[in-house]
Design a protein around this motif. Structure first.
Motif, PDB file in Angstrom:
ATOM      1  N   MET A 149      -5.309  -6.067  -0.333  1.00  0.00           N
ATOM      2  CA  MET A 149      -5.719  -5.074   0.326  1.00  0.00           C
ATOM      3  C   MET A 149      -4.650  -4.129   0.744  1.00  0.00           C
ATOM      4  O   MET A 149      -3.562  -4.553   1.075  1.00  0.00           O
ATOM      5  N   ILE A 150      -4.860  -2.899   0.819  1.00  0.00           N
ATOM      6  CA  ILE A 150      -4.030  -1.872   1.169  1.00  0.00           C
ATOM      7  C   ILE A 150      -4.325  -1.028   2.438  1.00  0.00           C
ATOM      8  O   ILE A 150      -5.522  -0.769   2.304  1.00  0.00           O
ATOM      9  N   VAL A 151      -3.835  -0.954   3.497  1.00  0.00           N
ATOM     10  CA  VAL A 151      -4.282  -0.097   4.645  1.00  0.00           C
ATOM     11  C   VAL A 151      -3.261   1.049   4.675  1.00  0.00           C
ATOM     12  O   VAL A 151      -2.125   0.624   5.012  1.00  0.00           O
ATOM     13  N   ALA A 152      -3.616   2.190   4.467  1.00  0.00           N
ATOM     14  CA  ALA A 152      -2.649   3.280   4.291  1.00  0.00           C
ATOM     15  C   ALA A 152      -3.466   4.805   4.312  1.00  0.00           C
ATOM     16  O   ALA A 152      -4.693   4.757   3.954  1.00  0.00           O
ATOM     17  N   ILE A 156      -1.025   8.891  -0.115  1.00  0.00           N
ATOM     18  CA  ILE A 156      -0.156   7.944  -0.816  1.00  0.00           C
ATOM     19  C   ILE A 156      -0.685   6.873  -1.751  1.00  0.00           C
ATOM     20  O   ILE A 156       0.015   6.391  -2.197  1.00  0.00           O
ATOM     21  N   ILE A 157      -1.990   6.720  -1.846  1.00  0.00           N
ATOM     22  CA  ILE A 157      -2.518   5.986  -2.848  1.00  0.00           C
ATOM     23  C   ILE A 157      -2.921   6.916  -4.097  1.00  0.00           C
ATOM     24  O   ILE A 157      -3.668   7.787  -4.009  1.00  0.00           O
ATOM     25  N   SER A 164     -12.582   2.233  -1.379  1.00  0.00           N
ATOM     26  CA  SER A 164     -11.843   2.626  -0.003  1.00  0.00           C
ATOM     27  C   SER A 164     -12.886   2.443   1.177  1.00  0.00           C
ATOM     28  O   SER A 164     -13.958   2.994   0.769  1.00  0.00           O
ATOM     29  N   ARG A 165     -12.506   2.528   2.391  1.00  0.00           N
ATOM     30  CA  ARG A 165     -13.327   2.866   3.632  1.00  0.00           C
ATOM     31  C   ARG A 165     -12.510   3.221   4.552  1.00  0.00           C
ATOM     32  O   ARG A 165     -11.323   2.611   4.797  1.00  0.00           O
ATOM     33  N   ARG A 166     -12.918   4.292   5.331  1.00  0.00           N
ATOM     34  CA  ARG A 166     -12.125   4.911   6.508  1.00  0.00           C
ATOM     35  C   ARG A 166     -12.137   3.957   7.452  1.00  0.00           C
ATOM     36  O   ARG A 166     -13.115   3.465   7.859  1.00  0.00           O
ATOM     37  N   PHE A 281      -8.097  -0.047   1.113  1.00  0.00           N
ATOM     38  CA  PHE A 281      -8.265   0.132  -0.131  1.00  0.00           C
ATOM     39  C   PHE A 281      -8.266  -1.379  -0.845  1.00  0.00           C
ATOM     40  O   PHE A 281      -7.473  -2.278  -0.486  1.00  0.00           O
ATOM     41  N   TRP A 282      -9.266  -1.605  -1.850  1.00  0.00           N
ATOM     42  CA  TRP A 282      -9.379  -2.843  -2.526  1.00  0.00           C
ATOM     43  C   TRP A 282      -9.880  -2.485  -3.955  1.00  0.00           C
ATOM     44  O   TRP A 282     -10.362  -1.598  -4.167  1.00  0.00           O
TER      45      TRP A 282
END
Length: 308
Positions: A149-152, A156-157, A164-166, A281-282
């Protein structure tokens, strides 16, 4: 692998078990809402796969062939093993092991990790949460399944194919030491006279002026102010401002958190800056994976205090 096993349709196993148990095509089909013709078609496929009649008519009844008698118990045991494997390993966090790797900035980690780690420690004690910094390779690492997972911020993705989910919104504020007055509100010239501590993410622009990739307005401000130092960690900024006349642009929620430990405060920036949204994001591959769904929901719950 045995050629017959490679070709066998595992979806037929439950109907095979029902046929061997009921010895009745109609009743076996009813267990799976199959019509009598559909159940008969399944029996025909099973006969072809095993090279045996399996069920043969004797008067008005059907009886198991010797081969059907031999495979009856192994089929039942196989189904029980499959059910145990799917349920215990995928649906019960208490039985999970291994790592879940999340790439994010230290500002997000400082806000989200305390409650997230508490939940994992209580509910999924065998699972290790590994947090890595966002780097220029984070998106490719997510695609290649090296991270989960990315949290950003979405800016920048660069991969629209990711799910994705806010999570929550934030904004940038100007942090200053409590023993040094801040510049007058909305006085850009006074703001520019002060020394600044800036931060920058590890992205392809490294080597140029400090940039955030969050917005053009933030990048403009950071590239024109007098930066005394540029560091890679947001949580360092209030510490490096404390006890000095220097200033730093910091996410408001992080600033509030660190104000509990440091003699700093904050004011609005000298010019309006856009809000900052954070998303997780995943990979689409894991969108329906029970473990990944549970972990995503846990991250979302850990962000609940910041959605108010």
């Amino acid at each position: 692998m045995n050629e017959h096993l490679r070709r066998f349709n595992l979806n037929l196993l439950p109907i095979l078990d029902a046929l061997l148990d009921t010895r009745n095509v109609t009743r076996a089909g009813e267990r799976f809402d199959l019509t009598q013709p559909a159940a008969s078609a399944a029996l025909a496929k099973l006969r072809a796969a095993f090279g045996d009649e399996l069920l043969v008519p004797v008067g008005r009844d059907l009886r198991l062939t010797p081969k059907a008698e031999r495979i009856r118990e192994p089929v039942r045991q196989l189904l029980e093993l499959l059910e145990t494997a799917f349920q215990s390993n995928d649906l019960d966090p208490a039985g999970w092991s291994g790592e879940f790797i999340m790439a994010t900035a230290d500002a997000v980690a400082a806000l989200v990790l305390p409650s997230l780690i508490d939940k994992l420690d209580k509910v999924a004690p065998g699972l290790t949460l590994r947090v890595t910094n966002i780097t220029r390779s984070s998106v490719s690492n997510l695609r290649s399944e090296d991270i989960d997972m990315i949290v950003a911020p979405p800016q920048i993705i660069d991969d629209a194919a990711l799910m994705s989910r806010r999570l929550f919104s934030d904004r940038f504020v100007v942090v200053h030491s409590k023993d040094h007055p801040p510049p007058p509100q909305h006085e850009l010239s006074e703001y520019m006279k002060r020394g600044h501590i800036a931060t920058v993410i590890d992205a392809p622009h490294i080597g140029g002026p400090p940039r955030s990739y969050f917005s053009a307005e933030i990048d403009q401000l950071r590239s024109t102010q007098r930066n005394v130092a540029v560091v890679p960690y947001y949580s360092l900024l209030p510490l490096l401002v404390s006890g000095t006349s220097r200033l730093a642009l910091v996410q408001e929620r992080l600033a509030k958190r660190l104000m509990e430990f440091l003699p700093v405060s904050y004011v609005d920036p000298p010019s309006p800056l856009p809000p900052l949204d954070l998303h997780m994001f995943w990979s689409p591959k894991y969108n329906d994976d029970p473990r990944h769904v549970w972990l995503r929901n846990s991250v979302f719950e850990a962000c609940e205090p910041y959605r108010t």
